[in-house]
Enzyme design. Structure first.
Site, mmCIF file in Angstrom:
data_model
loop_
_atom_site.group_PDB
_atom_site.id
_atom_site.type_symbol
_atom_site.label_atom_id
_atom_site.label_comp_id
_atom_site.label_asym_id
_atom_site.label_seq_id
_atom_site.Cartn_x
_atom_site.Cartn_y
_atom_site.Cartn_z
ATOM 1 N N GLY A 1 69.403 80.913 10.679
ATOM 2 C CA GLY A 1 69.300 80.463 9.292
ATOM 3 C C GLY A 1 68.220 81.250 8.582
ATOM 4 O O GLY A 1 67.995 82.423 8.871
ATOM 5 N N CYS A 2 67.539 80.614 7.684
ATOM 6 C CA CYS A 2 66.484 81.257 6.901
ATOM 7 C C CYS A 2 65.371 81.766 7.826
ATOM 8 O O CYS A 2 64.836 81.012 8.631
ATOM 9 C CB CYS A 2 65.917 80.262 5.895
ATOM 10 S SG CYS A 2 64.520 80.906 4.972
ATOM 11 N N PHE A 3 65.022 83.028 7.687
ATOM 12 C CA PHE A 3 64.012 83.593 8.588
ATOM 13 C C PHE A 3 62.627 83.011 8.380
ATOM 14 O O PHE A 3 61.787 83.071 9.258
ATOM 15 C CB PHE A 3 63.984 85.117 8.575
ATOM 16 C CG PHE A 3 63.983 85.823 7.253
ATOM 17 C CD1 PHE A 3 63.405 85.316 6.112
ATOM 18 C CD2 PHE A 3 64.590 87.076 7.168
ATOM 19 C CE1 PHE A 3 63.413 86.013 4.911
ATOM 20 C CE2 PHE A 3 64.604 87.784 5.975
ATOM 21 C CZ PHE A 3 64.008 87.251 4.840
ATOM 22 N N TRP A 4 62.366 82.404 7.230
ATOM 23 C CA TRP A 4 61.053 81.798 7.004
ATOM 24 C C TRP A 4 60.779 80.683 8.009
ATOM 25 O O TRP A 4 59.673 80.550 8.513
ATOM 26 C CB TRP A 4 60.940 81.238 5.601
ATOM 27 C CG TRP A 4 61.085 82.224 4.489
ATOM 28 C CD1 TRP A 4 60.876 83.579 4.528
ATOM 29 C CD2 TRP A 4 61.474 81.929 3.147
ATOM 30 N NE1 TRP A 4 61.107 84.127 3.303
ATOM 31 C CE2 TRP A 4 61.477 83.143 2.426
ATOM 32 C CE3 TRP A 4 61.829 80.762 2.476
ATOM 33 C CZ2 TRP A 4 61.804 83.216 1.084
ATOM 34 C CZ3 TRP A 4 62.151 80.828 1.137
ATOM 35 C CH2 TRP A 4 62.139 82.049 0.446
#
Length: 181
Positions: A14-17
């Protein structure tokens, strides 16, 4: 891939953050970089990857010391801190750029990834089957600087408060023994 005493894992969840924030807290992890992998154009931008047209996934490259933490444990953390049963999405993030993917660097990493995925599938932790892709690593493109250390630099942002911090809480409860001291 070995790098002196370190190895590299390339993972998309998902979102790399979110993924970056979790692995920055893992004992034995030396460095985490957010970026893009698995696509068909060189040097993609965030805007291009976000379109879903490049084929890249948002990933992190995790540089870790295998004498402190094994690749199998890195993968267990990866699997248990996102939903590996969702095809091309995590939460509100939808598209192939948010797919669950392990890009293996060696045949040994491929074998370990398949073993961990199979073990967790048999454990029936999730109601649905694991759809995590296991693919050969080809190239990593570091994301723009404003994506690096995102939580640390943007901790007051609503996304950090509502999405990233709950994932970190889950990670810390599940993997207390693997937290950096």
């Amino acid at each position: 891939m070995k790098n002196n005493t370190f190895e590299i894992a390339t993972l998309g969840a998902g979102c790399f953050w979110c993924v970056e924030a979790i692995f920055e807290r893992v004992n034995g992890v030396e460095e985490v970089l957010s970026g893009y992998s698995g696509g068909k154009i060189a040097n993609p931008t965030y805007r291009e990857v976000s379109s879903g047209l490049t084929g890249h996934a948002e990933v992190v490259q995790v540089k870790f010391n295998p004498s402190v933490i094994s690749y199998a444990k890195i993968l267990e953390i990866f699997f248990k801190t996102h939903n590996p049963t969702m095809l091309n999405r995590q939460g509100a993030d939808v598209g192939t750029q948010y797919r669950s993917v392990i890009f293996y660097h060696t045949d040994e990493q491929k074998s370990v990834a398949e073993d961990v995925k199979n073990m967790l599938s048999r454990a029936a932790i999730w109601n649905d089957p694991i759809v995590t892709e296991i693919s050969p690593f080809t190239k990593f493109y570091k994301a723009e600087d404003y994506h690096q250390n995102y939580l640390e630099n943007n901790s007051k942002q609503p996304y950090c408060q509502m999405v990233i911090l709950p994932k970190i809480d889950k990670f810390e409860k599940l993997f207390e023994d693997y937290l950096k001291k």
